[in-house]
Design a protein around this motif. Structure first.
Motif, mmCIF file in Angstrom:
data_model
loop_
_atom_site.group_PDB
_atom_site.id
_atom_site.type_symbol
_atom_site.label_atom_id
_atom_site.label_comp_id
_atom_site.label_asym_id
_atom_site.label_seq_id
_atom_site.Cartn_x
_atom_site.Cartn_y
_atom_site.Cartn_z
ATOM 1 N N LEU A 228 -72.590 -4.667 -19.234
ATOM 2 C CA LEU A 228 -72.795 -6.094 -19.436
ATOM 3 C C LEU A 228 -71.540 -6.779 -18.923
ATOM 4 C CD1 LEU A 228 -74.276 -6.134 -23.059
ATOM 5 C CD2 LEU A 228 -75.520 -6.508 -20.912
ATOM 6 N N ARG A 229 -71.694 -7.610 -17.919
ATOM 7 C CA ARG A 229 -70.552 -8.294 -17.307
ATOM 8 C C ARG A 229 -70.633 -9.785 -17.601
ATOM 9 N NH1 ARG A 229 -71.160 -8.599 -12.202
ATOM 10 N NH2 ARG A 229 -68.964 -8.858 -11.728
ATOM 11 N N CYS A 230 -69.501 -10.444 -17.412
ATOM 12 C CA CYS A 230 -69.446 -11.911 -17.540
ATOM 13 C C CYS A 230 -70.038 -12.366 -18.871
ATOM 14 C CB CYS A 230 -70.166 -12.578 -16.379
ATOM 15 S SG CYS A 230 -69.599 -12.049 -14.743
ATOM 16 N N ILE A 231 -69.650 -11.682 -19.934
ATOM 17 C CA ILE A 231 -70.186 -11.994 -21.259
ATOM 18 C C ILE A 231 -69.623 -13.325 -21.750
ATOM 19 C CG2 ILE A 231 -70.284 -11.250 -23.670
ATOM 20 C CD1 ILE A 231 -69.952 -8.342 -22.625
ATOM 21 N N VAL A 232 -70.514 -14.198 -22.213
ATOM 22 C CA VAL A 232 -70.111 -15.440 -22.873
ATOM 23 C C VAL A 232 -70.852 -15.457 -24.208
ATOM 24 C CG1 VAL A 232 -69.943 -17.947 -22.725
ATOM 25 C CG2 VAL A 232 -69.842 -16.568 -20.621
ATOM 26 N N LEU A 233 -70.201 -14.945 -25.246
ATOM 27 C CA LEU A 233 -70.879 -14.806 -26.533
ATOM 28 C C LEU A 233 -71.352 -16.143 -27.074
ATOM 29 C CD1 LEU A 233 -68.655 -12.132 -28.320
ATOM 30 C CD2 LEU A 233 -70.885 -11.798 -27.241
ATOM 31 N N GLY A 234 -70.531 -17.156 -26.961
ATOM 32 C CA GLY A 234 -70.905 -18.458 -27.503
ATOM 33 C C GLY A 234 -72.190 -18.999 -26.922
ATOM 34 N N ASP A 235 -72.429 -18.704 -25.638
ATOM 35 C CA ASP A 235 -73.669 -19.135 -24.981
ATOM 36 C C ASP A 235 -74.771 -18.084 -25.088
ATOM 37 O OD1 ASP A 235 -72.377 -21.452 -24.220
ATOM 38 O OD2 ASP A 235 -71.938 -20.753 -22.188
ATOM 39 N N GLY A 236 -74.442 -16.912 -25.614
ATOM 40 C CA GLY A 236 -75.441 -15.854 -25.752
ATOM 41 C C GLY A 236 -75.892 -15.278 -24.431
ATOM 42 N N GLN A 237 -74.972 -15.191 -23.453
ATOM 43 C CA GLN A 237 -75.380 -14.779 -22.117
ATOM 44 C C GLN A 237 -74.478 -13.686 -21.566
ATOM 45 O OE1 GLN A 237 -76.392 -17.865 -19.377
ATOM 46 N NE2 GLN A 237 -76.965 -19.292 -20.988
ATOM 47 N N ALA A 238 -75.027 -12.904 -20.636
ATOM 48 C CA ALA A 238 -74.294 -11.858 -19.926
ATOM 49 C C ALA A 238 -75.092 -11.492 -18.678
ATOM 50 C CB ALA A 238 -74.094 -10.631 -20.812
ATOM 51 N N GLU A 239 -74.501 -10.614 -17.883
ATOM 52 C CA GLU A 239 -75.162 -10.098 -16.683
ATOM 53 C C GLU A 239 -75.148 -8.580 -16.752
ATOM 54 O OE1 GLU A 239 -74.417 -9.863 -11.843
ATOM 55 O OE2 GLU A 239 -73.427 -11.430 -13.005
ATOM 56 N N VAL A 240 -76.265 -7.932 -16.452
ATOM 57 C CA VAL A 240 -76.325 -6.476 -16.453
ATOM 58 C C VAL A 240 -76.050 -5.958 -15.046
ATOM 59 C CG1 VAL A 240 -78.820 -6.221 -16.021
ATOM 60 C CG2 VAL A 240 -77.611 -4.482 -17.333
ATOM 61 N N ALA A 241 -75.317 -4.846 -14.981
ATOM 62 C CA ALA A 241 -75.006 -4.208 -13.703
ATOM 63 C C ALA A 241 -75.090 -2.701 -13.891
ATOM 64 C CB ALA A 241 -73.615 -4.619 -13.232
ATOM 65 N N TYR A 242 -75.288 -1.972 -12.788
ATOM 66 C CA TYR A 242 -75.499 -0.532 -12.904
ATOM 67 C C TYR A 242 -75.262 0.130 -11.565
ATOM 68 C CZ TYR A 242 -79.746 -2.628 -11.203
ATOM 69 O OH TYR A 242 -80.614 -3.420 -10.487
ATOM 70 N N TRP A 243 -74.971 1.415 -11.617
ATOM 71 C CA TRP A 243 -75.016 2.281 -10.441
ATOM 72 C C TRP A 243 -75.333 3.694 -10.893
ATOM 73 C CZ3 TRP A 243 -71.360 6.043 -11.102
ATOM 74 C CH2 TRP A 243 -70.109 5.704 -11.632
ATOM 75 N N THR A 244 -75.801 4.509 -9.960
ATOM 76 C CA THR A 244 -76.091 5.905 -10.258
ATOM 77 C C THR A 244 -75.484 6.788 -9.175
ATOM 78 O OG1 THR A 244 -78.235 5.748 -9.142
ATOM 79 C CG2 THR A 244 -78.228 5.475 -11.540
ATOM 80 N N VAL A 245 -75.195 8.017 -9.552
ATOM 81 C CA VAL A 245 -74.689 8.989 -8.570
ATOM 82 C C VAL A 245 -75.858 9.455 -7.705
ATOM 83 C CG1 VAL A 245 -72.838 9.698 -10.135
ATOM 84 C CG2 VAL A 245 -74.984 10.988 -10.094
ATOM 85 N N PRO A 246 -75.593 9.952 -6.496
ATOM 86 C CA PRO A 246 -76.688 10.323 -5.593
ATOM 87 C C PRO A 246 -77.704 11.283 -6.204
ATOM 88 C CG PRO A 246 -74.626 10.281 -4.380
ATOM 89 C CD PRO A 246 -74.268 10.066 -5.827
ATOM 90 N N SER A 247 -77.252 12.280 -6.968
ATOM 91 C CA SER A 247 -78.172 13.272 -7.517
ATOM 92 C C SER A 247 -79.108 12.705 -8.581
ATOM 93 C CB SER A 247 -77.389 14.452 -8.107
ATOM 94 O OG SER A 247 -76.570 14.004 -9.179
ATOM 95 N N ALA A 248 -78.792 11.520 -9.108
ATOM 96 C CA ALA A 248 -79.615 10.913 -10.163
ATOM 97 C C ALA A 248 -80.633 9.924 -9.624
ATOM 98 C CB ALA A 248 -78.708 10.217 -11.182
ATOM 99 N N ARG A 249 -80.565 9.598 -8.358
ATOM 100 C CA ARG A 249 -81.441 8.555 -7.817
ATOM 101 C C ARG A 249 -82.870 9.036 -7.676
ATOM 102 N NH1 ARG A 249 -76.732 7.121 -3.653
ATOM 103 N NH2 ARG A 249 -75.356 6.181 -5.214
ATOM 104 N N GLY A 250 -83.803 8.110 -7.874
ATOM 105 C CA GLY A 250 -85.212 8.438 -7.780
ATOM 106 C C GLY A 250 -85.780 9.084 -9.024
ATOM 107 N N ARG A 251 -85.009 9.154 -10.102
ATOM 108 C CA ARG A 251 -85.455 9.787 -11.345
ATOM 109 C C ARG A 251 -85.627 8.783 -12.476
ATOM 110 N NH1 ARG A 251 -80.646 13.777 -11.874
ATOM 111 N NH2 ARG A 251 -81.158 13.412 -14.044
ATOM 112 N N GLY A 252 -85.514 7.492 -12.178
ATOM 113 C CA GLY A 252 -85.686 6.483 -13.219
ATOM 114 C C GLY A 252 -84.495 6.337 -14.137
#
Length: 199
Positions: A99-123
């Motif tokens: 969760l990035r750019c969290i602003v608790l007072g406004d109740g907002q954030a941004e979700v971000a993610y990455w996966t390693v090559p061996s984990a891709r395509g597996r959900g």
């Protein structure tokens, strides 16, 4: 002059508790980062596809360890919250969700993610995103979580749509990548949007 609108989430809501480990369907967990993850983070950032969508590179394991220290501090500062995605049985690192750019007072954030090559395509990314956003809505009390990605990143768009993040529009020339300015798709989930399918 007092504010008419109270904070959606009170300051201290994150810093006042230990960062949790969350179960993820399919034998995964999202857990706090450990110093021992530095070699795996360094290895992950040697992947050309991961590098394409990130502005940073990890030149050494010690640099990756510095990132991990910053990620832990971000929790205490309540500005960002980073988790490792790991195999529940082996603890092998398969990605990151945040969760990035969290602003608790406004109740907002941004979700971000990455996966390693061996984990891709597996959900892996969709399941981790659902687990984290459900926790952020139900346990923390956030109201809105955004997800942005380059319009050229079709895999990330699929993750967004699979996890219930509604497409809201395109932010033109919004983020500078190594190959120039990219338009960014904006997706969002609002608390109460309804259940999301776990892929």
């Amino acid at each position: 002059m007092p504010f008419k609108i109270p904070d959606i989430v009170a300051a201290g809501t994150l810093a006042g508790r230990a960062q949790p480990t969350l179960p993820v369907p399919g034998g995964l967990v999202v857990r706090p980062w450990r110093d021992a993850d530095a070699p795996a983070v360094h290895a992950a950032f040697q992947d050309p596809l991961l590098q394409r969508w990130h502005a940073r590179v990890a030149d050494s394991e010690s640099e990756a360890l510095g990132w991990i220290e910053d990620w832990r501090k971000a929790w205490a500062d309540e500005r960002d919250a980073y988790w490792a995605i790991a195999d529940a049985a082996t603890d092998e690192l398969v990605g990151r969700v945040a969760l990035r750019c969290i602003v608790l007072g406004d109740g907002q954030a941004e979700v971000a993610y990455w996966t390693v090559p061996s984990a891709r395509g597996r959900g892996v990314a969709p399941r981790a995103v659902v687990a984290l956003t459900d926790w952020a809505f139900e346990e923390v009390g956030l109201h809105r979580i955004e997800l942005t990605h380059s319009t050229a990143n079709e895999a990330s768009c699929r993750v967004a749509l699979k996890t219930g993040f509604v497409a809201e529009g395109t932010k033109r020339g919004a983020l500078l990548h190594e190959d120039g300015w990219h338009d960014m798709h904006l997706h969002a989930r609002i608390r109460g949007d309804g259940p999301t399918a776990v892929v």
